[in-house]
Design an enzyme around this catalytic site. Structure first.
Site, short mmCIF file in Angstrom:
data_model
loop_
_atom_site.label_atom_id
_atom_site.label_comp_id
_atom_site.label_asym_id
_atom_site.label_seq_id
_atom_site.Cartn_x
_atom_site.Cartn_y
_atom_site.Cartn_z
N ASP A 1 0.86 -1.18 0.00
CA ASP A 1 0.00 0.00 0.00
C ASP A 1 0.89 1.22 0.00
O ASP A 1 2.00 1.18 0.53
CB ASP A 1 -0.83 0.04 1.29
CG ASP A 1 -2.00 -0.91 1.22
OD1 ASP A 1 -2.39 -1.28 0.11
OD2 ASP A 1 -2.52 -1.26 2.29
N ASP B 1 -4.67 -3.22 5.24
CA ASP B 1 -5.04 -2.78 6.59
C ASP B 1 -6.54 -2.89 6.88
O ASP B 1 -6.93 -3.03 8.02
CB ASP B 1 -4.56 -1.34 6.83
CG ASP B 1 -4.93 -0.41 5.68
OD1 ASP B 1 -5.73 -0.84 4.81
OD2 ASP B 1 -4.43 0.72 5.63
N ASP C 1 -9.40 -6.15 2.98
CA ASP C 1 -8.10 -6.64 2.50
C ASP C 1 -7.86 -8.08 2.95
O ASP C 1 -6.96 -8.75 2.45
CB ASP C 1 -6.96 -5.78 3.05
CG ASP C 1 -6.94 -4.40 2.43
OD1 ASP C 1 -7.43 -4.27 1.29
OD2 ASP C 1 -6.43 -3.46 3.06
#
Ligand code: ATP
Length: 886
Positions: free
Chosen positions: A327, A627, A631
């Site tokens: 990310d 997070d 996900d």
């Protein structure tokens, strides 16, 4: 029987629990913890040390050896019997210490990975270990939270829970705090309750804890454990198999040696003891424990570098990782957003200042002066459609609570003199749609005197199509025509190119949250910077050098993503793929594209799963960060799912194999480095152990085939095993990493640990040892020395060869003279073993049981000279490996 929590009015229940809406006091919570005990399901107690110790004796070979030894004592071999017993006890003790340490290390990990929970105590929200929750505590719930105890909701906004773990119901259940339910309502229908073991998928809420630990619904049906799994790693499973086949092969050879010995008329009990001692020596029974220790010790080192492993198998996989999908926000960047620019009604506004300090001038088109009405409205709207707050700590530091994107808007508003708390008091929020990574927008509805209005903020391409009007410079609304739309999009692009994240803000009069989907009035844009982490740049470079491809995944706009990725060094070829493009591709096309994509932009969590699958189909070993709740599937699917310790949700953490305690990309790279080191060390240990065993077994088998006397006694062979399998092998398992560890390609997972170079080293070392010792033994026997003198020389030579090998096997490619003494544990171990060796050769109480004699200096010269020949042999093998011939 007291009335059920769900069928009472909230106030009455709070009274009954002795709770208030500002939470318990710390003192009360502590008192209750003493009364109710920790909030923990009772699990099976971990194995006691005694049990572990006893298990060490449950080894057929050891038991047989002990029985045979006792028998031999009666037959007059008392001294040897005692020696054998002592050595076996040492070996057992060593095995026990190894397993006990492994067990303890895993236990410590379990504790570290224990879940945390948000509670409100003394009126303040704080994180505490979920273990410390007590009835009466208020817990704050947000999407992605795992619920740590049963509770009655006292507040809930659009709260939806995944209760499948408890009720089997796969659809999320809607919660409603305001209802009171009739007694006997089934668990699945208790809309005003939340339950331990379930998780929030949407919305937020506050609940008062009604039951903890075994008094929860979950505790009642108990079973699920929130802990580090201690499943066996693929390597361990593989080594178990290898160990078993080695044991079988070794036993066959031992049986042959014993059989031939009997045929040749050696005393039965003696040759039997010898055979079993040899079997004990060469069967690598310590293998699994040492692998566990290497893994567990490595995992402890990783924690020091902020990587918490939740599953042991992942430690090995780390070493073979070929792609890291990370990310952007918070992992590659600092997640410290600062609004730099606004665009309102055709005006460009620059915002000065950095960080969260609310100081900095707002300048319109470069000039200062009074802020026009639409700019003020943008700032106010940004602070209202917002859950973040800004506070000053007693030390004078500015601290935010909430989402950094929102905090940036709060800080920008403060710079213009608008306090978010005043605004939120003046315009009470009456409804909301929280932000989600799928919709990329957030809506709040506020009351102002008699009217209501909605504010929507989010990604520009989500907001703009829903706008039909816009604010003009005087604050009036006007139609939003195509040319202004183009202007706005151009601004979005320009801000993105400067690496700014852009948020569009719009409003609608008299609207509820649900119907703010179209007919919005566009207010303006806010562009915020999120600086890359300095250390991430360095980590990206290290990744590339290590043959690992770093890939950025972000919800941000492709233009912003591209700019940030370039700065970080991730964007080298310029391949960016956007979420909409992923949607248009089938799995095959995505697979082809994924091979070279460096940045995935504007993606939603569900794209991540497809990205992982596409990469895996291409044969990549994928590490992926995440997070949010959504996900979790991608984290589970990835070879290494990585969650965030600070900003992540509990659900994502549970789905992951590793947690970054500092949310930092460079920690992933550090963990990979450790992972490679651990794998290397297991390999070194294995090469050493197996090569030593080949040397020992080969020597005995060779002598038997040649029809000459056995070169070692049972006591000697057992001792060689203890001396080499013991401390030196353990020291190799903690060898410092080689300097090129992040300069070579990832381990090939398909090939496993038995690579060609490893096998070559193992065989070269083992066979040469066999040869040298056979020649030495034969020569000594014919040089006028007694048999026991020849045996002592062979014994010493074997031990020394193994010690030289320990140093040689510290690297597969580098020669032994590069920092030979860098492993201080190995130095200490060898020093100790040398002292022991000298004692066995010279101290009279030991020479009798060991059958040794005091070797004169010239014999030492011969023995050391012979043993040293192992060094050039292994170095030559390494040279062949380096030159690619092996
Ligand atoms: P990354 O995947 O790199 O961590 P991210 O997860 O922060 O990025 P999202 O949170 O999905 O990405 O954000 C995507 C977009 O949604 C942002 O570019 C921004 O335009 C918008 N956005 C982000 N946070 C908010 C928020 N709190 N309210 C409204 N819109 C937001």
């Amino acid at each position: 029987m007291p009335e059920a929590s769900y069928s009472q009015p909230i106030e009455k229940l709070l009274d009954q629990l002795g709770a208030t809406r500002s939470g318990l006091t710390e003192a009360e919570a502590a008192a209750r913890l003493g009364r109710y005990g920790p909030n923990q399901l009772q699990t099976a107690p971990s194995a006691s040390p005694w049990k572990l110790l006893a298990e060490q004796f449950r080894n057929v070979l050891i038991i047989t050896l002990l029985i045979a030894t006792v028998l031999s004592a009666f037959l007059g071999h008392g001294i040897e019997a005692v020696a054998i017993l002592v050595i076996v006890l040492f070996a057992v003790l060593l095995g026990f210490i190894q397993e006990y340490r492994a067990e303890k290390a895993i236990e410590a990990l379990r504790q570290m990975a224990a879940p945390a929970s948000k509670v409100i105590r003394d009126g303040r929200e704080q994180m505490i270990p979920a273990l410390e929750l007590v009835p009466g505590d208020l817990i704050a719930i947000a999407a992605g939270d795992r619920i740590p105890a049963d509770g009655r909701l006292v507040e809930a906004v659009n709260l939806r829970m995944d209760e499948a773990a408890l009720t089997g119901e796969s659809l999320p259940s809607e919660k409603d705090f305001a209802v009171t339910l009739p007694p006997q309502t089934a668990v699945g229908d208790r809309r005003n309750m939340v339950f331990a073991g379930t998780s929030a998928v949407h919305g937020r809420g506050i609940a008062v804890v009604t039951g903890t630990a075994m008094l929860t619904e979950f505790g009642r049906i108990a079973g699920m454990l929130q802990r580090v799994e201690s499943e066996k790693t693929p390597l361990q499973k593989n080594l178990d198999k290898v160990g078993a086949s080695l044991a079988r092969a070794a036993l066959v050879i031992v049986v042959i040696i014993v059989g031939l010995g009997i045929v040749r008329g050696q005393p039965f009990i003696e040759i039997l003891i010898f055979g079993i001692a040899l079997a004990v020596a060469v069967v690598p029974e310590a293998l699994p424990a040492v692998v566990t220790i290497s893994l567990a010790l490595g995992v402890q080192r990783m924690v020091k570098r902020n990587a918490l492993m939740r599953r042991l198998p992942a430690v090995e996989t780390l070493g073979s990782t070929t792609v890291i999908c990370s990310d952007k926000t918070g992992t590659l960047t600092r997640d410290e957003m600062t609004v730099r620019r606004l665009y309102v009604a055709g005006l460009d506004v620059s915002v000065a200042g950095s960080g969260y300090r609310p100081e900095g001038e707002l300048k319109i088109d470069g000039g200062s002066g009074e802020l026009p009405q639409p700019v003020r409205e943008l700032l106010q709207a940004g602070a209202l459609c917002n859950d973040a707050t800004l506070d000053r700590s007693p030390e004078g530091e500015w601290k935010i609570s909430g989402d950094p994107t929102e905090a940036a808007l709060v800080v920008a508003a403060r710079k213009a003199g608008f306090d978010e708390r005043d605004l939120r008091n003046r315009f009470q929020r009456i409804d909301e749609q929280p932000f989600s990574s799928e919709t990329k927008r957030m809506t709040t509805v506020h009351r102002s005197d008699a009217t209501t209005f909605a504010i929507v903020k989010g990604a520009p391409e989500m907001i703009l199509p829903a706008c039909s009007l816009a604010l003009d410079a005087s604050g009036q609304t006007e139609a939003l025509d195509d040319s202004s739309r183009r202007d706005i999009l151009e601004k979005v692009e320009l801000m993105g190119r400067d690496a700014l994240r852009v948020i569009a803000i719009a409003r609608k009069e008299g609207s509820g949250a649900g119907d703010a989907a179209d007919g919005l009035v566009f207010i303006g844009l806010a562009g915020m910077i999120d600086p890359p982490r300095e250390e991430a740049k360095d980590a990206v470079e290290r990744c590339v050098a290590a043959g690992i491809r770093p890939v950025m995944i972000t919800g941000d706009h492709p233009v912003t993503a591209r700019a940030v990725a370039r700065e970080l060094g991730i964007l080298r070829k310029g391949n960016v793929l956007a979420g909409v493009e992923i949607e248009a591709m089938d799995d095959r096309a995505l697979g082809e594209a994924a091979g070279s994509v460096e940045v995935f932009a504007r993606v939603s969590p569900e794209h991540k799963l497809r990205i992982v699958e596409a990469l895996q189909k291409n044969g990549e070993v994928v590490a992926m960060t995440g997070d949010g709740v959504n996900d979790a599937p991608a984290l589970k699917k990835a070879d290494i799912g990585i969650s965030m310790g600070i900003s992540g949700t509990e659900v994502s953490r549970e789905a992951s194999a590793m947690t970054l305690l500092d949310d930092n990309f460079s920690t992933i790279v550090a963990a990979i480095e450790e992972g490679r080191g651990i794998y290397d060390n297991i390999k070194k240990y294995l090469t050493y152990l197996l090569s030593s065993n080949i040397g020992e077994l080969g020597l005995m088998a060779g002598a038997t085939l040649l029809g000459i006397p056995l070169p070692l006694t049972a006591v000697q062979i057992l001792y060689v095993n203890l001396a080499t399998d013991g401390l030196p092998a353990l020291a190799l398992a903690v060898d410092p990493a080689e300097p090129d560890i992040m300069k070579r390609p990832p381990n090939d997972r398909k090939q496993g640990i038995f690579t060609r170079p490893m096998m070559a080293l193992m065989l070269a070392g083992g066979l040469w040892s066999m040869l040298v010792n056979l020649v030495l033994f034969e020569w000594a026997r014919h040089s006028g020395r007694s048999l026991s003198e020849a045996m002592t020389m062979t014994f010493v030579s074997l031990v020394l060869i193994q010690f030289f090998k320990a140093y040689n096997f510290r690297s597969e490619r580098e020669h032994v003279f590069r920092k030979p003494f860098a492993n201080k544990w190995l130095n200490l171990a060898i020093l100790w073993e040398l002292v022991m060796l000298a004692a066995i050769v010279y101290v009279p109480v030991l020479t009798t049981p060991f059958g040794t004699f005091a070797m004169p200096a010239e014999d030492w010269v011969i023995v050391v000279g012979g043993a040293l020949t192992i060094v050039p042999v292994i170095e030559m093998t390494k040279w062949l490996i380096r030159s690619g011939r092996l």
